[in-house]
Design an enzyme around this catalytic site. Structure first.
Site, PDB file in Angstrom:
ATOM      1  N   THR A 142       0.827  -1.218   0.000  1.00 58.56           N
ATOM      2  CA  THR A 142       0.000   0.000   0.000  1.00 58.56           C
ATOM      3  C   THR A 142       0.857   1.263   0.000  1.00 58.56           C
ATOM      4  O   THR A 142       0.695   2.133  -0.867  1.00 58.56           O
ATOM      5  CB  THR A 142      -0.920  -0.005   1.250  1.00 58.56           C
ATOM      6  OG1 THR A 142      -1.625  -1.248   1.272  1.00 58.56           O
ATOM      7  CG2 THR A 142      -1.896   1.136   1.230  1.00 58.56           C
ATOM      8  N   VAL A 143       1.775   1.363   0.946  1.00 58.80           N
ATOM      9  CA  VAL A 143       2.563   2.601   1.054  1.00 58.80           C
ATOM     10  C   VAL A 143       3.588   2.699  -0.069  1.00 58.80           C
ATOM     11  O   VAL A 143       3.745   3.758  -0.701  1.00 58.80           O
ATOM     12  CB  VAL A 143       3.237   2.720   2.443  1.00 58.80           C
ATOM     13  CG1 VAL A 143       4.031   4.020   2.553  1.00 58.80           C
ATOM     14  CG2 VAL A 143       2.191   2.657   3.563  1.00 58.80           C
TER      15      VAL A 143
ATOM     16  N   VAL B  50       5.144   7.810  12.440  1.00 61.22           N
ATOM     17  CA  VAL B  50       4.178   8.247  13.462  1.00 61.22           C
ATOM     18  C   VAL B  50       3.195   9.216  12.820  1.00 61.22           C
ATOM     19  O   VAL B  50       3.602  10.170  12.145  1.00 61.22           O
ATOM     20  CB  VAL B  50       4.885   8.969  14.639  1.00 61.22           C
ATOM     21  CG1 VAL B  50       3.865   9.413  15.682  1.00 61.22           C
ATOM     22  CG2 VAL B  50       5.938   8.080  15.273  1.00 61.22           C
TER      23      VAL B  50
ATOM     24  N   ILE C  51       0.689  13.112   8.933  1.00 60.77           N
ATOM     25  CA  ILE C  51       0.850  14.329   9.756  1.00 60.77           C
ATOM     26  C   ILE C  51       2.338  14.629   9.934  1.00 60.77           C
ATOM     27  O   ILE C  51       3.085  13.769  10.383  1.00 60.77           O
ATOM     28  CB  ILE C  51       0.226  14.138  11.163  1.00 60.77           C
ATOM     29  CG1 ILE C  51      -1.235  13.719  11.063  1.00 60.77           C
ATOM     30  CG2 ILE C  51       0.384  15.393  12.001  1.00 60.77           C
ATOM     31  CD1 ILE C  51      -1.851  13.338  12.410  1.00 60.77           C
TER      32      ILE C  51
ATOM     33  N   LYS D  74       4.563   4.357  18.767  1.00 63.65           N
ATOM     34  CA  LYS D  74       4.574   5.736  18.258  1.00 63.65           C
ATOM     35  C   LYS D  74       4.968   6.733  19.361  1.00 63.65           C
ATOM     36  O   LYS D  74       5.769   7.638  19.126  1.00 63.65           O
ATOM     37  CB  LYS D  74       3.208   6.078  17.664  1.00 63.65           C
ATOM     38  CG  LYS D  74       2.917   5.301  16.373  1.00 63.65           C
ATOM     39  CD  LYS D  74       1.471   5.436  15.956  1.00 63.65           C
ATOM     40  CE  LYS D  74       1.172   4.739  14.632  1.00 63.65           C
ATOM     41  NZ  LYS D  74      -0.258   4.626  14.354  1.00 63.65           N
TER      42      LYS D  74
ATOM     43  N   GLY E  81      -3.414   5.424   5.731  1.00 64.07           N
ATOM     44  CA  GLY E  81      -3.919   5.611   4.365  1.00 64.07           C
ATOM     45  C   GLY E  81      -2.771   5.722   3.394  1.00 64.07           C
ATOM     46  O   GLY E  81      -1.718   6.288   3.713  1.00 64.07           O
TER      47      GLY E  81
HETATM   48  N1  HSE Z   1      -3.228   0.673  12.462  1.00 58.92           N
HETATM   49  C1  HSE Z   1      -2.751   2.015  12.503  1.00 58.92           C
HETATM   50  C2  HSE Z   1      -3.887   2.936  12.907  1.00 58.92           C
HETATM   51  C3  HSE Z   1      -2.204   2.399  11.159  1.00 58.92           C
HETATM   52  O1  HSE Z   1      -5.033   2.480  13.021  1.00 58.92           O
HETATM   53  O2  HSE Z   1      -3.666   4.107  13.174  1.00 58.92           O
HETATM   54  C4  HSE Z   1      -1.181   3.474  11.182  1.00 58.92           C
HETATM   55  O3  HSE Z   1      -0.061   3.159  11.941  1.00 58.92           O
END
Ligand code: HSE
Length: 399
Positions: free
Chosen positions: A11-12, A127, A131, A200, A297
């Protein structure tokens, strides 16, 4: 022209390739030089995909490619991501990654390796997804002593808690719905038990104080014990339940935790709902600053990765020093941390007062339990008091 390689076309990784293509002109202008994806490492082939001719299956091909100056790691997981990143840095290539597990576990070591080879190791996307928080913390807030970081750092749990609040549904049915909509993983443990937010806040806190905070040392509580009754009580208190990754300077130590908290509308993060993330940072000079956006996303996360690619393209063979030493950050023992607690017990007001002293009752119309908010007490005092009553649930009350 600068050539880059992408490790992992998921995805990324595919988002990174798309952004590099769609915004190529803009990226060239901002980087001061054209940046081109030369190779993509993946176990699979992608016939018909724009990267079909760039796919390689052997990392050694990328490591030994002198033309490749930047490696983008979007594979996820610890191994072989760690070995590939380390080898790329040792070959003098800069690396950027979206892999929070890798950064939380090996951050200081990989930064040191980058420094030793005049390369860079950047991790903006690790993280808060899209953002910008890592670069602001390292650069924009560099003049400040960081007093506190409070983050809604996980979109899945924020979505679940928001749905429970808005629809009055219970945890299990909201989780199932979130899984059906693709907002929660099939195995949601890392999100709902707080492990994702824990890594994070470990990264943010380590950067804020320049020392290593091991994620294993952070007290971590998920949202699986939050029930629809808790949400009803929260409403009576004019509050919402949110799960925070937080750290705070207390004297010369740092208090760090991941836990659900009750916050009222006076809290700056009260209106952060759904899958959104937000981070509030308090600096001793700048005051409060807030960061809000999509914490996950494809394109949001890939955008953060590409911001690192551009930064690294502007700093080929120049290490941008990041202060994060392997020395351990000294933590405040949890039992010394103080807050108010919202508590539900099997028992009555008298039992609650005997155990906790001064309390404020909360009535949400349930006759088979008693709920109240304590005055500010330490976690140690809470534990001691809780042993003498039958606690159904407790949630820390921020304000
Ligand atoms: N599973 C994580 C979330 C994805 O729901 O924020 C991003 O790290």
């Amino acid at each position: 022209m600068i050539k880059i390689s992408v490790l992992g076309y998921g995805t990324v990784g595919s988002g990174v390739v798309e952004i590099m293509r769609e915004n190529a002109e803009l990226i060239t202008k901002r980087a001061g030089e054209e940046i081109q994806v030369k190779s993509v490492l993946d176990l699979r082939d992608f016939p018909g995909d724009p990267v079909q001719d760039m796919i390689v299956h052997d990392f050694e091909q990328i490591r030994s490619d002198e033309e490749v100056k930047i490696v983008v790691e979007t594979m996820g997981g610890l191994h072989p991501a760690y070995e590939f990143v380390k080898a790329a840095l040792e070959s003098g290539k800069s690396v950027c990654t979206s892999n929070k597990a890798l950064v939380a576990e090996y951050g200081p070591e990989l930064l040191q390796t980058a420094q030793e080879h005049n390369a860079n190791f950047l991790f903006e996307a690790s993280v808060g997804g899209g953002i910008p928080i890592i670069r602001p913390l390292k650069i924009s807030l560099a003049p400040d002593e960081i007093l506190e970081i409070s983050g809604i750092l996980n979109g899945t749990t924020n979505y679940i808690l928001t749905e429970m609040t808005e629809k009055g549904s219970d945890f299990d049915s909201v989780l199932k719905d979130a899984q059906d909509k693709g907002y929660a993983e099939k195995d949601p443990t890392a999100d709902v038990e707080g492990h994702d937010a824990c890594r994070k806040i470990a990264i943010l806190t380590s950067l804020a104080y320049g020392k290593q905070l091991d994620f294993e040392d952070i007290y971590t509580e998920g949202i699986t014990k939050i029930t629809d009754r808790d949400i009803q009580y929260a409403k009576k208190l004019g509050a919402k339940v949110k799960i925070f990754g937080s750290s705070k300077k207390v004297g010369d130590k740092v208090l760090a935790m991941v836990a659900p908290k009750l916050i009222t509308s006076s809290h700056p993060l009260y209106s952060v709902d759904g899958v959104f993330n937000a981070i509030l940072v308090k600096g001793n000079m700048v005051g409060d600053v807030m960061f809000y956006g999509q914490g996950a996303g494809k394109h949001a996360t890939a955008s953060a990765v590409v911001s690192d690619v551009i930064d690294e393209a502007k700093h080929v063979n120049i290490n941008m020093k990041t202060l994060w030493s392997p020395e351990k950050l000294e933590l405040l023992p949890l039992d010394q941390a103080a807050s108010r607690f919202f508590v539900r017990i099997k028992g009555d007001q008298q039992a609650a007062e005997q155990a906790f002293g001064e309390i404020t009752p909360v009535d949400a119309g349930y006759d088979d339990e008693f709920a109240f908010v304590t005055s500010e007490i330490t976690e140690g005092k809470y534990q001691e008091a809780a042993e003498s009553v039958e606690v159904i649930n407790k949630i820390r009350f921020d304000q």
